[in-house]
Design an enzyme around this catalytic site. Structure first.
Site: not given
Ligand code: NDP
Length: 255
Positions: A13, A35, A61, A153, A184, A189
């Site tokens: 993402g 991952r 994290v 959240y 937004g 994913e």
């Molecule tokens: P994705 O699910 O596509 O990506 C999330 C990322 O966070 C992955 O790389 C995942 O990596 C990592 N992650 C999750 N949990 C952990 C953990 N415990 N330790 C380390 N890494 C972690 O989502 P987005 O790209 O959309 O999300 C990115 C940010 O944007 C987040 O903070 C989300 O709250 C925010 N956001 C997203 C929106 C949307 O509509 N998509 C809207 C508003 C905010 P891995 O699983 O490999 O650890």
């Protein structure tokens, strides 16, 4: 040597797109996430495509010890982090509080709040010592408003508001920039994770309108990071055209 950026949540993402946009600017990039296979794949891609140096930093994290160890293991040549993008995060099992899962709450709070603190704690002292750096926290529209069924959240992203504002005032005297970028709907994913792997349900999240793409947010992150040193964007809200705010959406695309 080029500037160093650390991007958490770079396996998918927004974080993955952020890493790629910084690669285009020849930054040296530390990519992080759980991952490791995906991190190695991204490293190979970025190094091949953009001839940049990439360091893979696998970590969960939520785990304080693992985060500390990951920074201890960081080679000296990678320690002077110029830009930290706290992006790793998730929403889980959205439902009313009376029906919510306390385990889901723990995961969101541990990742979106404590994770940001654990990582930032490792990076801030070096920035303070060098009197330079930029911390960019990825918030959300729900950092501004609280739609029902998304309260916990939203609470984590409201906590992030406080953390970002605290960082901004505390790091002021050290000339360190601090920004919160609040997206937004972005098609990532995120929806699949929040619906616990239910692809049908995840698809509905983006139905009837054009969501943002990860690159749209990555462009904003790179923009704020590359402004002249005396300019600090404190907070920025970026939504699809079809989303005025969390209560007002236009899902009429297929009508
Ligand atoms: P994705 O699910 O596509 O990506 C999330 C990322 O966070 C992955 O790389 C995942 O990596 C990592 N992650 C999750 N949990 C952990 C953990 N415990 N330790 C380390 N890494 C972690 O989502 P987005 O790209 O959309 O999300 C990115 C940010 O944007 C987040 O903070 C989300 O709250 C925010 N956001 C997203 C929106 C949307 O509509 N998509 C809207 C508003 C905010 P891995 O699983 O490999 O650890």
């Amino acid at each position: 040597m080029g500037k160093i950026v650390l991007v958490t949540g770079a396996t998918a993402g927004i974080g993955k797109a952020v890493a790629e946009e910084f690669a285009k600017l020849s930054y040296r990039i530390i990519i992080s996430g759980r991952r490791e296979d995906r991190l190695n794949e991204l490293k190979n891609y970025l190094e091949g495509e953009y001839e940049v140096e990439v360091f893979v930093m696998p970590m969960d994290v939520r785990n304080k010890q693992i985060v500390e160890q990951a920074f201890i293991n960081l080679p000296d040549a990678w320690k002077q982090i110029d830009v930290l993008v706290n992006n790793a995060g998730l929403g889980l099992g959205f439902s009313p509080m009376d029906k919510g899962s306390a385990d889901d709450w723990d995961t969101m709070i541990d990742t979106n709040v404590k994770g940001v603190l654990y990582v930032s704690k490792q990076v801030m002292p070096g920035m303070v010592e060098r009197k330079s750096g930029h911390i960019i926290n990825v918030g959300s529209t729900v950092a501004k408003q609280v739609p029902k069924n998304v309260s916990i959240y939203a609470a984590t992203k409201h906590a992030l508001n406080a953390i970002t504002q605290g960082m901004r005032s505390e790091l002021l005297e050290h000339d360190i920039r601090v920004t919160q970028v609040n997206p937004g709907y972005v098609e990532t994913e995120f929806a699949l994770v929040s619906k616990k792997g239910n692809a049908e349900e995840a698809k509905k999240v983006y139905e009837g309108f054009k969501p943002l793409e990860p690159k749209d947010i990555a462009d904003v992150v790179v923009y704020v990071a590359t402004l002249p040193q005396h300019v600090n964007i404190n907070d920025i809200l970026v939504t699809p055209l079809a989303e005025a705010d969390v209560f007002n959406e236009n899902r009429s695309l297929n009508d």
